[in-house]
Design a protein around this motif. Structure first.
Motif, short mmCIF file in Angstrom:
data_model
loop_
_atom_site.label_atom_id
_atom_site.label_comp_id
_atom_site.label_asym_id
_atom_site.label_seq_id
_atom_site.Cartn_x
_atom_site.Cartn_y
_atom_site.Cartn_z
N UNK A 39 11.09 20.13 -17.56
CA UNK A 39 9.70 21.68 -17.92
C UNK A 39 9.56 21.46 -18.97
N UNK A 40 8.12 21.31 -18.46
CA UNK A 40 7.01 21.38 -19.29
C UNK A 40 6.12 22.20 -19.45
N UNK A 41 6.37 23.47 -20.37
CA UNK A 41 5.13 25.02 -20.58
C UNK A 41 4.05 24.54 -21.99
N UNK A 42 2.82 25.20 -21.80
CA UNK A 42 1.56 25.49 -22.83
C UNK A 42 2.19 27.07 -23.86
N UNK A 43 2.58 27.15 -24.09
CA UNK A 43 3.34 28.76 -24.51
C UNK A 43 1.58 29.35 -25.39
N UNK A 44 0.80 28.21 -25.02
CA UNK A 44 -0.07 28.53 -25.71
C UNK A 44 -0.88 30.20 -24.42
N UNK A 45 -0.51 29.57 -23.66
CA UNK A 45 -1.32 30.01 -22.50
C UNK A 45 -0.48 30.87 -21.52
N UNK A 46 0.29 31.36 -22.10
CA UNK A 46 1.45 31.94 -20.82
C UNK A 46 0.77 33.36 -20.04
N UNK A 47 1.52 33.22 -19.13
CA UNK A 47 0.49 33.94 -18.30
C UNK A 47 2.02 35.22 -17.44
N UNK A 48 1.26 36.38 -17.08
CA UNK A 48 2.57 37.24 -16.16
C UNK A 48 3.08 36.49 -15.17
N UNK A 49 3.63 36.66 -14.61
CA UNK A 49 3.85 36.51 -12.78
C UNK A 49 4.31 37.82 -12.16
N UNK A 58 -0.04 46.26 -4.31
CA UNK A 58 -1.75 45.54 -4.54
C UNK A 58 -2.67 45.78 -3.21
N UNK A 59 -2.70 46.96 -2.86
CA UNK A 59 -3.56 47.05 -2.48
C UNK A 59 -4.68 47.37 -2.92
N UNK A 60 -5.05 47.87 -3.82
CA UNK A 60 -6.40 48.31 -4.11
C UNK A 60 -6.57 47.43 -5.31
N UNK A 61 -5.38 46.20 -5.89
CA UNK A 61 -5.98 45.71 -6.88
C UNK A 61 -6.99 44.51 -6.54
N UNK A 62 -8.18 43.52 -7.84
CA UNK A 62 -8.71 42.95 -7.05
C UNK A 62 -8.68 41.87 -8.46
N UNK A 63 -8.97 40.31 -7.64
CA UNK A 63 -9.07 39.54 -9.55
C UNK A 63 -9.90 40.09 -9.99
N UNK A 82 -5.89 40.30 -17.37
CA UNK A 82 -6.58 40.43 -16.26
C UNK A 82 -6.03 39.87 -15.25
N UNK A 83 -6.17 40.57 -14.23
CA UNK A 83 -5.89 39.55 -13.16
C UNK A 83 -6.79 38.29 -12.18
N UNK A 84 -5.50 37.31 -12.67
CA UNK A 84 -6.50 35.91 -11.90
C UNK A 84 -5.89 35.51 -10.94
N UNK A 85 -4.85 35.96 -10.55
CA UNK A 85 -4.45 35.58 -8.82
C UNK A 85 -3.54 36.54 -7.97
N UNK A 86 -3.86 36.46 -6.96
CA UNK A 86 -2.92 37.84 -6.42
C UNK A 86 -2.25 36.76 -5.02
N UNK A 99 3.18 38.38 -5.35
CA UNK A 99 2.83 37.72 -6.58
C UNK A 99 1.24 38.04 -7.64
N UNK A 100 1.61 38.67 -8.39
CA UNK A 100 0.53 38.18 -8.86
C UNK A 100 0.27 38.03 -10.67
N UNK A 101 -0.30 36.77 -10.53
CA UNK A 101 -0.66 36.10 -11.99
C UNK A 101 -1.56 37.56 -12.49
N UNK A 102 -1.18 37.05 -14.02
CA UNK A 102 -1.79 37.81 -15.18
C UNK A 102 -2.50 37.00 -15.92
N UNK A 103 -3.59 36.69 -16.84
CA UNK A 103 -3.35 36.15 -18.29
C UNK A 103 -3.83 37.54 -18.69
#
Length: 123
Positions: A39-49, A58-63, A82-86, A99-103
């Protein structure tokens, strides 16, 4: 030349630079082509899920929306995200959660893969 080909076939090359967080096979184990071995990860670019945002959350959220993130293990540290993906579909959990992905604008030095975070969606 034959030795170089044999060596090349026995070499494992990752698709990106990163940190191995888990080894998924045992020493000497045979593996099939395409089978994950680490299992390999780029720890410099962690995201929150997120795992528990319901349909009302999520109704009022947007990318592209900016939000604040705090991490339980790092008191006093807030990071802008910043919301990257919904996810277009709810996940298979109890209730209707998405699931919402956040940079993260910056990754705190002591942030580690798998830490619990709180996402503040207030605008």
């Amino acid at each position: 030349r034959d030795a170089e080909v044999v060596l090349q076939r026995r070499s494992i090359v990752a698709p990106f630079d990163g940190t191995i967080s888990d080894v998924l096979i045992r020493s000497g184990q045979y593996v099939n082509a395409g089978q994950p071995i680490v299992l390999l990860g780029d720890l410099n670019g962690l995201q929150i899920e997120t795992t528990d945002l319901n349909e009302k959350d999520i109704a009022g959220l947007k990318i592209g929306d900016k939000i604040m993130v705090t991490v339980d293990a790092l008191p006093g540290i807030q990071v802008e995200g910043t919301i990257a993906k919904i996810a277009p579909k709810s996940s298979k959990t109890t209730g209707v959660n998405y699931t919402v992905t956040i940079d993260l604008a910056q990754v705190p030095e002591k942030l580690r893969w798998g830490m619990t975070a709180l996402v503040d969606m207030a605008k």
